[in-house]
Design a protein around this motif. Structure first.
Motif, PDB file in Angstrom:
ATOM      1  N   GLY A  55       0.823  -1.202   0.000  1.00  0.00           N
ATOM      2  CA  GLY A  55       0.000   0.000   0.000  1.00  0.00           C
ATOM      3  C   GLY A  55       0.857   1.250   0.000  1.00  0.00           C
ATOM      4  O   GLY A  55       1.879   1.318   0.698  1.00  0.00           O
ATOM      5  N   TYR A  57       0.955   5.338   0.634  1.00  0.00           N
ATOM      6  CA  TYR A  57       0.282   6.442   1.314  1.00  0.00           C
ATOM      7  C   TYR A  57       0.996   7.757   1.026  1.00  0.00           C
ATOM      8  O   TYR A  57       2.216   7.781   0.820  1.00  0.00           O
ATOM      9  CB  TYR A  57       0.291   6.208   2.832  1.00  0.00           C
ATOM     10  CG  TYR A  57      -0.635   5.114   3.289  1.00  0.00           C
ATOM     11  CD1 TYR A  57      -1.915   5.409   3.769  1.00  0.00           C
ATOM     12  CD2 TYR A  57      -0.242   3.783   3.250  1.00  0.00           C
ATOM     13  CE1 TYR A  57      -2.774   4.400   4.186  1.00  0.00           C
ATOM     14  CE2 TYR A  57      -1.095   2.763   3.668  1.00  0.00           C
ATOM     15  CZ  TYR A  57      -2.356   3.087   4.133  1.00  0.00           C
ATOM     16  OH  TYR A  57      -3.202   2.083   4.538  1.00  0.00           O
ATOM     17  N   GLU A 335      -6.833   4.406  -6.871  1.00  0.00           N
ATOM     18  CA  GLU A 335      -8.129   4.778  -6.287  1.00  0.00           C
ATOM     19  C   GLU A 335      -8.933   3.539  -5.867  1.00  0.00           C
ATOM     20  O   GLU A 335     -10.153   3.502  -6.007  1.00  0.00           O
ATOM     21  CB  GLU A 335      -8.935   5.632  -7.270  1.00  0.00           C
ATOM     22  CG  GLU A 335      -8.318   6.981  -7.565  1.00  0.00           C
ATOM     23  CD  GLU A 335      -8.331   7.934  -6.380  1.00  0.00           C
ATOM     24  OE1 GLU A 335      -9.101   7.694  -5.433  1.00  0.00           O
ATOM     25  OE2 GLU A 335      -7.560   8.903  -6.391  1.00  0.00           O
ATOM     26  N   SER A 337      -9.642   2.499  -2.898  1.00  0.00           N
ATOM     27  CA  SER A 337     -10.514   2.711  -1.739  1.00  0.00           C
ATOM     28  C   SER A 337     -11.701   3.631  -2.017  1.00  0.00           C
ATOM     29  O   SER A 337     -12.619   3.723  -1.197  1.00  0.00           O
ATOM     30  CB  SER A 337      -9.704   3.283  -0.574  1.00  0.00           C
ATOM     31  OG  SER A 337      -9.006   4.453  -0.960  1.00  0.00           O
ATOM     32  N   LEU A 345     -12.920  -2.480   2.371  1.00  0.00           N
ATOM     33  CA  LEU A 345     -11.582  -2.394   1.800  1.00  0.00           C
ATOM     34  C   LEU A 345     -10.612  -3.285   2.568  1.00  0.00           C
ATOM     35  O   LEU A 345      -9.795  -4.003   1.977  1.00  0.00           O
ATOM     36  CB  LEU A 345     -11.093  -0.943   1.810  1.00  0.00           C
ATOM     37  CG  LEU A 345      -9.655  -0.731   1.334  1.00  0.00           C
ATOM     38  CD1 LEU A 345      -9.508  -1.058  -0.141  1.00  0.00           C
ATOM     39  CD2 LEU A 345      -9.198   0.697   1.610  1.00  0.00           C
ATOM     40  N   THR A 368      -3.628   4.542  -1.566  1.00  0.00           N
ATOM     41  CA  THR A 368      -4.786   4.718  -0.698  1.00  0.00           C
ATOM     42  C   THR A 368      -4.542   5.833   0.312  1.00  0.00           C
ATOM     43  O   THR A 368      -3.393   6.189   0.599  1.00  0.00           O
ATOM     44  CB  THR A 368      -5.100   3.407   0.059  1.00  0.00           C
ATOM     45  OG1 THR A 368      -6.294   3.581   0.825  1.00  0.00           O
ATOM     46  CG2 THR A 368      -3.955   3.014   0.991  1.00  0.00           C
ATOM     47  N   ASP A 370      -6.609   5.367   3.119  1.00  0.00           N
ATOM     48  CA  ASP A 370      -7.303   4.691   4.218  1.00  0.00           C
ATOM     49  C   ASP A 370      -6.296   4.182   5.243  1.00  0.00           C
ATOM     50  O   ASP A 370      -5.640   3.155   5.041  1.00  0.00           O
ATOM     51  CB  ASP A 370      -8.131   3.525   3.674  1.00  0.00           C
ATOM     52  CG  ASP A 370      -9.132   3.002   4.691  1.00  0.00           C
ATOM     53  OD1 ASP A 370      -8.748   2.907   5.871  1.00  0.00           O
ATOM     54  OD2 ASP A 370     -10.273   2.716   4.317  1.00  0.00           O
TER      55      ASP A 370
END
Length: 438
Positions: A55, A57, A335, A337, A345, A368, A370
């Motif tokens: 992931g 961020y 995109e 999430s 998710l 993401t 999230d």
């Protein structure tokens, strides 16, 4: 499977970057036995442990998408540059860093390492707006490195695949400067045998799947790439898998589904835009219409266009989750999430990271915002391991900086506070919102 993606001078990325899927040697008990794929490599005493998910961020416009698009650029060069490049035409994926006079016309460099059988395969390419200056396809095995394709700045093409095949030599004797050798040989060269580039080509394509899940794309079923929609309509087993594993498991009140085909006229403005962008193949004149059957006091069908954004999103991602469950691919998802509840998710990511069988050997790389994926839920450790978290941030010069959470020293206590530490600013890669006001 992808081992690493690397490059420089691409979009917002000025300096060399690397996304590594090699698992770190984590000490926490809850991390060390999950989220990885053991890959035996010839000549290595221990298997390679590759991450199943990663992931990314960072603040808006910090370069998260640029990392994902880099994989898509490699894929385009390998697959599309031969059939879609016009003589003297611009190379579509050439997008250098524009905020520096030294880089805005300088070459972009991209590359990846992927697993090929029990060896490693490296593909590297260097390009400007109209010329591929260098291209290397290298097989790395227990006997060393073998240059399968080697293209230099003069345009000369060498390598084992060229030396061992008269057909390959013929095809590369007159290379367009804006066409990748890998793409041309995959399209026109031998399909089978030791001199065929196809097995290496397929390994690179399988490791660079890219999907953009922006909300604007949810309003209609994908135009032109209707293979997933056709499969949903025609393949009962596939449709039942999608419904059972994705749609109905999301608890959105859907009891069933029905499909039909209808004539579909593409608006002239969209048709013109598609043609200008080099749309491959014929623009379709029919489409699959999906109607989900909803349970309620009065059950009934709802047209796909009237479904919620979340339901549309689930349908649009379902084909890729099926592919990850049934094939061996690496998916770059932008995109992911958007329009999904954080809990949903979380389960989608865990489905890839903690599959029911070791036979599932796909990977998911996604951008993401999230942060729930960084903390424990329902008594489970965070969906992402520490080595599955990357950050992006912009420098004062507007360039993307890419770094991994593993660069920060952490103690080995079983305290899942990555989310709190990130939001507190310990790792950087946060938006500056202090001066935002009405």
């Amino acid at each position: 499977m992808l081992v690493r993606l690397f490059g420089s001078n691409f979009r917002s990325i000025k300096e060399p970057f690397e996304l590594s899927l090699l698992a770190a040697d984590l000490t926490r008990k809850e991390d060390c036995n999950r989220g990885t794929i053991a890959v035996p490599i010839s000549g290595m005493a221990e298997p390679l442990h590759l991450l199943r998910t990663l992931g990314i961020y960072g603040p808006n416009a910090s370069g998260k998408s640029s990392l994902l698009v880099a994989a898509n650029a490699l894929r385009w060069l390998a697959r599309e540059s031969s059939p879609r490049s016009k003589p003297d035409g611009r190379i579509a994926p050439y997008e250098p860093f524009l905020l520096d006079d030294k880089t805005k016309n300088a070459p972009t460099e991209l590359g990846c390492d992927v697993v090929f059988k029990k060896s490693l395969l490296r593909y590297e390419i260097k390009l400007t707006s109209k010329v591929i200056q260098a291209e290397l396809l290298t097989l790395i095995d227990k006997d060393g490195e073998h240059r399968l394709i080697e293209r230099n700045a003069s345009g000369e093409v060498k390598g084992h695949l060229i030396a061992e095949s008269e057909a390959n030599r013929l095809y590369v004797s007159e290379m367009q400067p804006n066409v990748a050798v890998l793409s041309k040989l995959a399209q026109h060269g031998p399909r089978k045998g030791k001199s065929s580039v196809v097995p290496y080509y397929n390994a690179i394509l399988n490791a660079t799947h890219h999907e953009d899940y922006h909300d604007a794309a949810l309003e209609m079923i994908k135009l032109g790439d209707s293979s997933a929609d056709d499969k949903f309509a025609d393949d009962l087993q596939y449709r039942e898998w999608i419904m059972h594993h994705i749609i109905q498991k999301a608890d959105i009140g859907i009891a069933g589904v029905r499909t039909r085909r209808e004539s579909f006229k593409v608006p002239a403005s969209i048709r013109e835009s598609l043609m200008k962008s080099g749309f491959p193949g014929k623009i379709p004149d029919t489409r699959v219409v999906v109607e989900f059957l909803h349970a309620g006091v009065k059950s009934g069908a709802i047209n796909f266009s009237e479904e919620s954004a979340g339901t549309k999103k689930l349908y649009n991602i379902a084909s890729q989750w099926w592919a990850m469950a049934n094939r061996e691919i690496t998916l770059f998802a932008d995109e992911l999430s958007a329009s999904l509840h954080p809990r949903l998710l979380d389960r989608l990511v865990r489905a890839v990271n903690d599959p029911p069988s070791e036979k599932m050997r796909s990977q998911l790389i996604f951008a993401t915002h999230d942060t729930g994926l960084l903390e424990s839920q329902d008594g489970l450790p965070p969906a992402l391991r520490r080595d599955q978290v990357y950050f992006t941030k912009k420098s004062a010069q507007g360039a993307t900086e890419v770094y991994s959470l593993t660069e920060f020293k952490e103690d080995a206590r079983g305290v899942h506070n990555i989310r709190k530490r990130y939001l507190s600013g310990l790792y950087g890669a946060l938006p500056s919102v202090e001066k935002l006001s009405l």
